[in-house]
Scaffold this motif. Structure first.
Motif, PDB file in Angstrom:
ATOM      1  N   ASN A  84      11.292   2.678  -8.010  1.00 47.32           N
ATOM      2  CA  ASN A  84      10.458   3.409  -8.983  1.00 47.32           C
ATOM      3  C   ASN A  84       9.878   2.476 -10.045  1.00 47.32           C
ATOM      4  O   ASN A  84       9.910   2.746 -11.245  1.00 47.32           O
ATOM      5  CB  ASN A  84      11.266   4.528  -9.656  1.00 47.32           C
ATOM      6  CG  ASN A  84      11.762   5.555  -8.663  1.00 47.32           C
ATOM      7  OD1 ASN A  84      11.138   5.769  -7.623  1.00 47.32           O
ATOM      8  ND2 ASN A  84      12.888   6.180  -8.976  1.00 47.32           N
ATOM      9  N   ASN A  85       9.343   1.334  -9.581  1.00 45.21           N
ATOM     10  CA  ASN A  85       8.699   0.341 -10.454  1.00 45.21           C
ATOM     11  C   ASN A  85       9.662  -0.295 -11.455  1.00 45.21           C
ATOM     12  O   ASN A  85       9.233  -0.911 -12.429  1.00 45.21           O
ATOM     13  CB  ASN A  85       7.514   0.956 -11.223  1.00 45.21           C
ATOM     14  CG  ASN A  85       6.330   1.211 -10.299  1.00 45.21           C
ATOM     15  OD1 ASN A  85       6.128   0.473  -9.338  1.00 45.21           O
ATOM     16  ND2 ASN A  85       5.579   2.264 -10.591  1.00 45.21           N
ATOM     17  N   GLU A  86      10.960  -0.131 -11.203  1.00 42.44           N
ATOM     18  CA  GLU A  86      11.947  -0.757 -12.062  1.00 42.44           C
ATOM     19  C   GLU A  86      12.789  -1.719 -11.241  1.00 42.44           C
ATOM     20  O   GLU A  86      12.964  -1.546 -10.032  1.00 42.44           O
ATOM     21  CB  GLU A  86      12.839   0.294 -12.734  1.00 42.44           C
ATOM     22  CG  GLU A  86      12.087   1.212 -13.685  1.00 42.44           C
ATOM     23  CD  GLU A  86      13.017   2.220 -14.354  1.00 42.44           C
ATOM     24  OE1 GLU A  86      14.210   2.237 -13.975  1.00 42.44           O
ATOM     25  OE2 GLU A  86      12.548   2.967 -15.218  1.00 42.44           O
ATOM     26  N   SER A  87      13.337  -2.731 -11.904  1.00 43.22           N
ATOM     27  CA  SER A  87      14.108  -3.759 -11.217  1.00 43.22           C
ATOM     28  C   SER A  87      15.478  -3.915 -11.878  1.00 43.22           C
ATOM     29  O   SER A  87      15.585  -3.842 -13.111  1.00 43.22           O
ATOM     30  CB  SER A  87      13.358  -5.090 -11.247  1.00 43.22           C
ATOM     31  OG  SER A  87      14.125  -6.104 -10.641  1.00 43.22           O
ATOM     32  N   ALA A  88      16.510  -4.103 -11.036  1.00 42.59           N
ATOM     33  CA  ALA A  88      17.857  -4.325 -11.551  1.00 42.59           C
ATOM     34  C   ALA A  88      18.586  -5.290 -10.623  1.00 42.59           C
ATOM     35  O   ALA A  88      18.389  -5.260  -9.404  1.00 42.59           O
ATOM     36  CB  ALA A  88      18.625  -3.011 -11.651  1.00 42.59           C
ATOM     37  N   THR A  89      19.417  -6.135 -11.208  1.00 44.37           N
ATOM     38  CA  THR A  89      20.144  -7.131 -10.425  1.00 44.37           C
ATOM     39  C   THR A  89      21.646  -6.882 -10.516  1.00 44.37           C
ATOM     40  O   THR A  89      22.169  -6.564 -11.599  1.00 44.37           O
ATOM     41  CB  THR A  89      19.826  -8.553 -10.923  1.00 44.37           C
ATOM     42  OG1 THR A  89      18.420  -8.793 -10.767  1.00 44.37           O
ATOM     43  CG2 THR A  89      20.602  -9.594 -10.121  1.00 44.37           C
ATOM     44  N   SER A 142       0.819  -1.215   0.000  1.00 46.61           N
ATOM     45  CA  SER A 142       0.000   0.000   0.000  1.00 46.61           C
ATOM     46  C   SER A 142       0.851   1.262   0.000  1.00 46.61           C
ATOM     47  O   SER A 142       0.328   2.361   0.008  1.00 46.61           O
ATOM     48  CB  SER A 142      -0.919  -0.006   1.228  1.00 46.61           C
ATOM     49  OG  SER A 142      -0.149  -0.005   2.417  1.00 46.61           O
ATOM     50  N   ALA A 143       2.198   1.082   0.020  1.00 51.72           N
ATOM     51  CA  ALA A 143       3.084   2.241   0.049  1.00 51.72           C
ATOM     52  C   ALA A 143       3.184   2.851  -1.342  1.00 51.72           C
ATOM     53  O   ALA A 143       2.706   2.311  -2.337  1.00 51.72           O
ATOM     54  CB  ALA A 143       4.468   1.816   0.538  1.00 51.72           C
ATOM     55  N   THR A 144       3.898   3.963  -1.442  1.00 54.24           N
ATOM     56  CA  THR A 144       4.067   4.628  -2.730  1.00 54.24           C
ATOM     57  C   THR A 144       5.013   3.831  -3.602  1.00 54.24           C
ATOM     58  O   THR A 144       5.732   2.950  -3.146  1.00 54.24           O
ATOM     59  CB  THR A 144       4.655   6.044  -2.515  1.00 54.24           C
ATOM     60  OG1 THR A 144       6.004   5.898  -2.054  1.00 54.24           O
ATOM     61  CG2 THR A 144       3.856   6.819  -1.492  1.00 54.24           C
ATOM     62  N   THR A 145       5.028   4.169  -4.879  1.00 55.59           N
ATOM     63  CA  THR A 145       5.904   3.475  -5.819  1.00 55.59           C
ATOM     64  C   THR A 145       7.372   3.795  -5.576  1.00 55.59           C
ATOM     65  O   THR A 145       8.235   3.201  -6.212  1.00 55.59           O
ATOM     66  CB  THR A 145       5.536   3.867  -7.257  1.00 55.59           C
ATOM     67  OG1 THR A 145       5.655   5.287  -7.392  1.00 55.59           O
ATOM     68  CG2 THR A 145       4.140   3.420  -7.599  1.00 55.59           C
ATOM     69  N   HIS A 146       7.661   4.735  -4.689  1.00 61.42           N
ATOM     70  CA  HIS A 146       9.043   5.130  -4.436  1.00 61.42           C
ATOM     71  C   HIS A 146       9.679   4.289  -3.330  1.00 61.42           C
ATOM     72  O   HIS A 146      10.818   4.524  -2.964  1.00 61.42           O
ATOM     73  CB  HIS A 146       9.107   6.612  -4.061  1.00 61.42           C
ATOM     74  CG  HIS A 146       8.641   7.519  -5.166  1.00 61.42           C
ATOM     75  ND1 HIS A 146       9.374   7.714  -6.322  1.00 61.42           N
ATOM     76  CD2 HIS A 146       7.507   8.256  -5.293  1.00 61.42           C
ATOM     77  CE1 HIS A 146       8.720   8.558  -7.119  1.00 61.42           C
ATOM     78  NE2 HIS A 146       7.588   8.888  -6.518  1.00 61.42           N
ATOM     79  N   THR A 147       8.943   3.319  -2.793  1.00 62.45           N
ATOM     80  CA  THR A 147       9.500   2.451  -1.764  1.00 62.45           C
ATOM     81  C   THR A 147      10.690   1.677  -2.333  1.00 62.45           C
ATOM     82  O   THR A 147      10.611   1.090  -3.400  1.00 62.45           O
ATOM     83  CB  THR A 147       8.451   1.464  -1.247  1.00 62.45           C
ATOM     84  OG1 THR A 147       7.371   2.192  -0.674  1.00 62.45           O
ATOM     85  CG2 THR A 147       9.058   0.551  -0.183  1.00 62.45           C
ATOM     86  N   LEU A 148      11.819   1.689  -1.608  1.00 66.21           N
ATOM     87  CA  LEU A 148      13.042   1.035  -2.061  1.00 66.21           C
ATOM     88  C   LEU A 148      13.142  -0.343  -1.438  1.00 66.21           C
ATOM     89  O   LEU A 148      13.004  -0.503  -0.216  1.00 66.21           O
ATOM     90  CB  LEU A 148      14.245   1.887  -1.671  1.00 66.21           C
ATOM     91  CG  LEU A 148      15.614   1.512  -2.249  1.00 66.21           C
ATOM     92  CD1 LEU A 148      15.594   1.537  -3.772  1.00 66.21           C
ATOM     93  CD2 LEU A 148      16.665   2.490  -1.720  1.00 66.21           C
ATOM     94  N   LYS A 149      13.364  -1.368  -2.275  1.00 65.66           N
ATOM     95  CA  LYS A 149      13.438  -2.741  -1.787  1.00 65.66           C
ATOM     96  C   LYS A 149      14.639  -3.432  -2.415  1.00 65.66           C
ATOM     97  O   LYS A 149      14.997  -3.154  -3.549  1.00 65.66           O
ATOM     98  CB  LYS A 149      12.170  -3.533  -2.141  1.00 65.66           C
ATOM     99  CG  LYS A 149      10.856  -2.844  -1.827  1.00 65.66           C
ATOM    100  CD  LYS A 149       9.703  -3.638  -2.416  1.00 65.66           C
ATOM    101  CE  LYS A 149       8.419  -2.807  -2.441  1.00 65.66           C
ATOM    102  NZ  LYS A 149       7.324  -3.535  -3.088  1.00 65.66           N
ATOM    103  N   VAL A 150      15.243  -4.353  -1.655  1.00 66.58           N
ATOM    104  CA  VAL A 150      16.303  -5.178  -2.201  1.00 66.58           C
ATOM    105  C   VAL A 150      16.099  -6.609  -1.731  1.00 66.58           C
ATOM    106  O   VAL A 150      15.797  -6.860  -0.570  1.00 66.58           O
ATOM    107  CB  VAL A 150      17.710  -4.669  -1.800  1.00 66.58           C
ATOM    108  CG1 VAL A 150      17.883  -4.625  -0.288  1.00 66.58           C
ATOM    109  CG2 VAL A 150      18.795  -5.566  -2.418  1.00 66.58           C
TER     110      VAL A 150
END
Length: 343
Positions: free
Chosen positions: A327-332, A303-311
């Motif tokens: 920001n709705n993008e994924s990188a490895t 439910s958080a904003t799209t700016h939530t940072l996750k790893v």
């Protein structure tokens, strides 16, 4: 567990010093404490809280302002110095200055309460000295002069002298103060081992919080203002006593890892998923770089904003991968350095 008889007990003890004209300054108290045979007890607390004063009072070097200390069934201040010397051996924090004395001679001084001023050692005295040397692993440098030893070796010799004194209680004031990290670990482990194997009570003051949490049977945690919390290390972590005793601006005790974290402000929260060694040290690196590890639940994150940072951390060793969602993008990334630089 069977109930233990107290070797040392304090009742409404107040410690401090005289200020003149019949007045006194109370540093801590009233303190109701117990020491049992076979226990290693670590006395912790910030500088100036009264740790050394408490040790001096318990060892009989300083009179209590109020209350009573019972040592092995007797009132401490009613015992003669020669009697106390057969009950308590004391190792102070000062560096050893033994001149040209050799190691064996210094350890032998522990038998002074029994041999008298002539210093004649009986076969029983020599046997006890040999046991102390063996217990502290000081035999390798027994023939050397004290001024040729390292700080760690000197501290082990002083502990051997205390063991040779053969008292039920050994008190040490910051025994690791002048030691490097390997020597500190070795000494704390040795003290824990000696308490168990010899059934002696060992009380020491220390600033080695992480080591104390690992080896202490009990912790006495002093705070500025005179309060003292006593209990199992795990109890003092779980009830928040550790956090409160050492809490300062920007420094937070992490109960989950048993360590202190330095928190920086000005960067976002980050959610870390994954388990194992790689995930643990990734969190350490993130905190060091100014991030706050989010404890938000999955539902909250959705439910958080799209700016939530996750790893997400997966794999171990050279196969570890760091997958970042931002920001709705994924990188490895295949390295911790590359992952951190991308944030």
């Amino acid at each position: 567990m069977e109930a233990q008889t107290s070797l040392l007990q304090t009742s409404a003890l107040a410690i401090g010093y005289k200020t003149g004209k019949g007045k006194s300054k109370v540093i801590a108290g009233p303190l109701n404490l117990e020491l049992h045979a076979g226990q290693l007890v670590c006395l912790l607390g910030p500088n100036g809280c009264g740790k050394s004063t408490l040790l001096r009072t318990i060892s009989g070097l300083q009179q209590p302002l109020k209350g009573e200390i019972i040592l092995d069934g007797a009132v401490l201040n009613k015992l003669k110095p020669a009697q106390v010397a057969k009950k308590i051996s004391l190792v102070l924090t000062d560096k050893v200055s033994a001149g040209n004395l050799d190691v064996y001679s210094l350890i032998s001084l522990g038998r002074y309460p029994y041999s008298g001023w002539l210093g004649i050692l009986t076969e029983q005295d020599k046997h006890i000295i040999e046991q102390a040397i063996k217990a502290t692993d000081t035999g390798a440098f027994i023939g050397r002069k004290m001024d040729s030893l390292s700080d760690g070796e000197c501290q082990k010799v002083m502990l051997a002298r205390a063991m040779a004194q053969d008292t039920p209680l050994i008190i040490l004031d910051e025994p690791t103060a002048h030691l490097d990290l390997p020597s500190r670990i070795q000494l704390m482990r040795l003290l824990h081992q000696l308490a168990k194997e010899t059934n002696k009570a060992i009380l020491l003051s220390t600033h080695e919080l992480d080591l104390a949490l690992q080896v202490a049977d009990q912790i006495w945690l002093m705070r500025n203002g005179g309060q003292l919390d006593a209990g199992l290390p795990e109890e003092l972590v779980l009830n928040g006593a550790f956090q409160h005793a050492f809490e300062k601006d920007g420094i937070v005790f992490d109960a989950a890892s048993g360590t202190f974290n330095i928190h920086y402000s000005g960067k976002r929260d980050i959610k870390v998923t994954g388990e194992g060694v790689a995930a643990f040290w990734t969190k350490k690196a993130l905190v060091r770089n100014g991030f706050s590890i989010s404890s938000a639940t999955t539902h909250t994150l959705k439910s958080a904003t799209t700016h939530t940072l996750k790893v997400s951390v997966s794999g171990e060793g050279p196969d570890t991968l760091w997958t970042v969602q931002k920001n709705n993008e994924s990188a490895t990334y295949t390295s911790l350095r590359g992952f951190l630089q991308a944030l």
